[in-house]
Design an enzyme around this catalytic site. Structure first.
Site, PDB file in Angstrom:
ATOM      1  N   GLN A  19       0.655  -1.230   0.152  1.00  0.00           N
ATOM      2  CA  GLN A  19      -0.085  -0.098   0.013  1.00  0.00           C
ATOM      3  C   GLN A  19       0.855   1.293   0.021  1.00  0.00           C
ATOM      4  OE1 GLN A  19      -2.743  -1.654   3.308  1.00  0.00           O
ATOM      5  NE2 GLN A  19      -4.243  -0.427   2.035  1.00  0.00           N
ATOM      6  N   HIS A 115       0.925  -9.385   4.462  1.00  0.00           N
ATOM      7  CA  HIS A 115      -0.115  -8.589   4.302  1.00  0.00           C
ATOM      8  C   HIS A 115      -0.430  -8.588   3.005  1.00  0.00           C
ATOM      9  CE1 HIS A 115      -2.116  -4.924   6.500  1.00  0.00           C
ATOM     10  NE2 HIS A 115      -2.901  -4.871   5.221  1.00  0.00           N
ATOM     11  N   ASN A 159      -1.647 -10.910   8.209  1.00  0.00           N
ATOM     12  CA  ASN A 159      -2.695  -9.865   8.470  1.00  0.00           C
ATOM     13  C   ASN A 159      -4.117 -10.322   7.802  1.00  0.00           C
ATOM     14  OD1 ASN A 159      -3.691  -6.909   8.830  1.00  0.00           O
ATOM     15  ND2 ASN A 159      -4.057  -7.296   6.951  1.00  0.00           N
ATOM     16  N   GLU A 160      -5.088 -10.390   8.658  1.00  0.00           N
ATOM     17  CA  GLU A 160      -6.342 -10.766   8.016  1.00  0.00           C
ATOM     18  C   GLU A 160      -6.654 -11.952   7.036  1.00  0.00           C
ATOM     19  OE1 GLU A 160      -8.159  -7.177   6.552  1.00  0.00           O
ATOM     20  OE2 GLU A 160      -8.240  -6.209   8.432  1.00  0.00           O
ATOM     21  N   TYR A 291     -13.045  -2.023  11.981  1.00  0.00           N
ATOM     22  CA  TYR A 291     -13.494  -0.932  11.376  1.00  0.00           C
ATOM     23  C   TYR A 291     -15.121  -0.570  11.470  1.00  0.00           C
ATOM     24  CZ  TYR A 291      -9.050  -0.458   9.146  1.00  0.00           C
ATOM     25  OH  TYR A 291      -7.480  -0.346   9.018  1.00  0.00           O
ATOM     26  N   GLU A 357      -5.382  -2.454  13.781  1.00  0.00           N
ATOM     27  CA  GLU A 357      -5.815  -1.280  12.819  1.00  0.00           C
ATOM     28  C   GLU A 357      -7.327  -0.954  13.240  1.00  0.00           C
ATOM     29  OE1 GLU A 357      -6.379  -2.567   8.902  1.00  0.00           O
ATOM     30  OE2 GLU A 357      -4.312  -3.764   8.790  1.00  0.00           O
ATOM     31  N   TRP A 403      -4.919   3.079  11.822  1.00  0.00           N
ATOM     32  CA  TRP A 403      -4.707   3.072  10.430  1.00  0.00           C
ATOM     33  C   TRP A 403      -5.060   4.266   9.529  1.00  0.00           C
ATOM     34  CZ3 TRP A 403      -2.467  -0.666   7.394  1.00  0.00           C
ATOM     35  CH2 TRP A 403      -2.530  -0.317   6.128  1.00  0.00           C
ATOM     36  N   GLU A 410      -5.479   1.850  -1.374  1.00  0.00           N
ATOM     37  CA  GLU A 410      -6.568   1.064  -0.968  1.00  0.00           C
ATOM     38  C   GLU A 410      -6.934  -0.075  -1.551  1.00  0.00           C
ATOM     39  OE1 GLU A 410      -7.278   0.633   2.235  1.00  0.00           O
ATOM     40  OE2 GLU A 410      -9.173  -0.726   1.531  1.00  0.00           O
ATOM     41  N   TRP A 411      -6.118  -0.974  -2.073  1.00  0.00           N
ATOM     42  CA  TRP A 411      -6.519  -2.286  -2.777  1.00  0.00           C
ATOM     43  C   TRP A 411      -7.419  -1.930  -3.971  1.00  0.00           C
ATOM     44  CZ3 TRP A 411      -2.732  -5.016  -0.724  1.00  0.00           C
ATOM     45  CH2 TRP A 411      -2.358  -4.911   0.347  1.00  0.00           C
TER      46      TRP A 411
HETATM   47  C1  FCB Z   1      -7.782  -3.671   6.403  1.00  0.00           C
HETATM   48  C2  FCB Z   1      -6.556  -3.987   5.795  1.00  0.00           C
HETATM   49  C3  FCB Z   1      -5.740  -2.709   5.444  1.00  0.00           C
HETATM   50  C4  FCB Z   1      -6.626  -1.620   5.070  1.00  0.00           C
HETATM   51  C5  FCB Z   1      -7.606  -1.356   5.615  1.00  0.00           C
HETATM   52  C6  FCB Z   1      -8.601  -0.201   5.496  1.00  0.00           C
HETATM   53  O1  FCB Z   1      -8.733  -4.717   5.834  1.00  0.00           O
HETATM   54  O2  FCB Z   1      -5.785  -4.628   6.417  1.00  0.00           O
HETATM   55  O3  FCB Z   1      -4.582  -2.971   4.734  1.00  0.00           O
HETATM   56  O4  FCB Z   1      -6.759  -1.738   3.574  1.00  0.00           O
HETATM   57  O5  FCB Z   1      -8.521  -2.589   5.779  1.00  0.00           O
END
Ligand code: FCB
Length: 449
Positions: A19, A115, A159-160, A291, A357, A403, A410-411
């Site tokens: 990112q 990640h 991560n995730e 989030y 995050e 974060w 952003e992906w």
């Molecule tokens: C999470 C990701 C991070 C970022 C946030 C907004 O899912 O781990 O890389 O994109 O969302």
């Protein structure tokens, strides 16, 4: 000050390699699945992102000015091992310099090994649905540990995994963009196995270290308190919040979830003898990403596919978010963070938690050299108060990583979503501290709100 945090609370900011780094072909770096995926029409590329590979000193200088003592970043597997196996010394040298520069500024590095940016060469061998990746990941972990282990104490394996498995291989909205639910479940299991083997590898490397994994959680809300709604919420909750967590805690996959997914036919055959023991390596810390909550409703036809990343999780749907939304369309519910932390405290007895995050995207503008991002300031203030509430009520929360340090790539949303404490002009690469950065620096300095 109304709300003080415990002494020694770890305040930090977080980023991820793909990112922010850019320079995707520099110094022998190999392509990752995100380079391949973003070459599809209509998607923005992660190069140059924040050009951090070349500007890392400036960025660490910003961190230092803010006085935020911890920094969570990720290592790109394809920089360190361009083909997933062979070490590229110029790649390891970058992270070596990065860690030294952080330490020179008194900032504690927290390293995430994965990640989402799998070397493309390993996707060519099947990607995460290929069980062989678990051993390769452990070798990669050991390689990075050899380079940084004398200075880095805090390690996160993955991560995730929810997103890596289910969004990458389930609905295909993330790299590698594959839509195959059966493969997605196997990918999920192999990611857990990779975590377990990497944890063993890191510990075999010696030294005092803290090993964690970072999971993303979404507390599930329903409108109606009846059996059908409770069951719809239960299904989504188990997939989102317990598929990864329960095996890590040594409890295996929840039986109800195995039953929900049995008709896909791939998860149970993928679990070999001994896998669950490897996955359940004791964790030192659990990284929590939060989030927004999710809303669940039952579908009348119990055989109907859902709109979640694994449509085969039948009989439920995720409803649109409501109320105040971020620019990414995520619902703002700080109280759900308190509830989540208290639930984790109960569900994972004795396991310390770190928020790895939390943050929000809004449309920011630079006006006269300033960015007045009141909405983000409010988001952080409310969510930090929510963390504080959870701590007051007994949750063992040891730290908070905002974060993100920088506006970044952003992906699948490219550069449209700004999450940074620091504004980045992607044309000129100019950095401008937002009001939220000053607010956060102040919270950190006072260790409280
Ligand atoms: C999470 C990701 C991070 C970022 C946030 C907004 O899912 O781990 O890389 O994109 O969302």
């Amino acid at each position: 000050m109304k709300r003080g945090f415990p002494a020694g609370f770890r305040w930090g900011t977080a980023t991820a390699a793909y990112q922010i780094e850019g320079s995707t072909t520099a110094d022998g770096r190999g392509p990752s699945i995100w380079d391949t995926f973003t070459a599809r029409p209509g998607l923005a590329s992660g190069d140059p992102a924040c050009d951090h590979y070349r500007r890392y000193r400036e960025d660490i200088g910003l961190l230092s000015d803010l006085g935020v003592p911890y920094y969570r970043f990720s290592v790109a597997w394809s920089r360190v091992m361009p083909d997933g196996r062979t070490v590229e010394p110029r790649g390891t040298a970058f992270y070596d310099r990065l860690v030294d520069t952080l330490l020179d500024h008194g900032i504690t590095p927290m390293v995430t090994l994965y990640h989402w940016d799998l070397p493309e060469a390993l996707q060519a061998e099947g990607g995460w649905p290929n069980r062989a990746l678990a051993d390769l990941f452990a070798e990669y972990a050991l390689t990075v540990h050899k380079v940084l282990g004398d200075r880095v104490r805090q390690w996160t394996t993955i991560n995730e995994p929810f997103c890596a498995a289910f969004i990458g291989y389930g609905n295909g909205e993330h790299a590698p963009g594959i839509r195959d639910e059966g493969a997605a479940l196997v990918a999920g299991h192999n990611l857990l196995l990779a975590h377990g083997k990497a944890t063993q590898a890191l510990r075999s490397g010696g030294g005092e270290q803290e090993v964690s994994i970072v999971l993303n959680f979404a507390p599930v809300l329903t409108d109606v308190d009846d059996a059908a709604h409770r069951e719809a919420a239960r299904k989504f909750d188990f997939l989102h919040n317990r598929f990864f967590l329960d095996p890590l805690l040594g409890r295996g996959y929840p039986p109800e979830l195995l039953a929900d997914l049995a008709h896909l036919g791939t998860l149970e055959p993928a679990i070999a003898d001994g896998d669950l023991e490897i996955i359940a390596q004791p964790l030192d810390v659990l990284g929590v990403n939060y989030y927004a909550p999710a809303r669940a409703v039952p579908l009348e036809d119990p055989e109907a596919d859902s709109n979640c990343p694994l449509p085969g999780l039948r009989g439920m749907d995720v409803q649109p978010p409501r109320g105040e939304l971020t620019s990414l369309g995520w619902e703002q519910r700080p109280e759900c963070l308190t509830g989540l932390l208290l639930w984790l405290h109960e569900h994972c007895p004795g396991l310390p938690l770190v928020i790895a995050e939390n943050g929000a995207a809004f449309e920011d503008e630079v006006v006269d050299g300033r960015v007045h991002d009141e909405k983000r300031v409010r988001y952080f203030a409310e969510h930090l108060a929510a963390v504080h509430d959870a701590i007051e009520r007994g949750a063992d929360v040891r730290g908070y990583m905002a974060w993100s340090l920088l506006d970044n790539f952003e992906w699948a949303k490219g550069y449209t979503q700004r999450f940074g404490l620091v504004h980045v002009d992607f044309e000129t690469q100019e950095r401008v501290l937002k009001d939220s950065a000053r607010f956060y620096a102040d919270v950190v300095a006072r260790n409280g709100l």
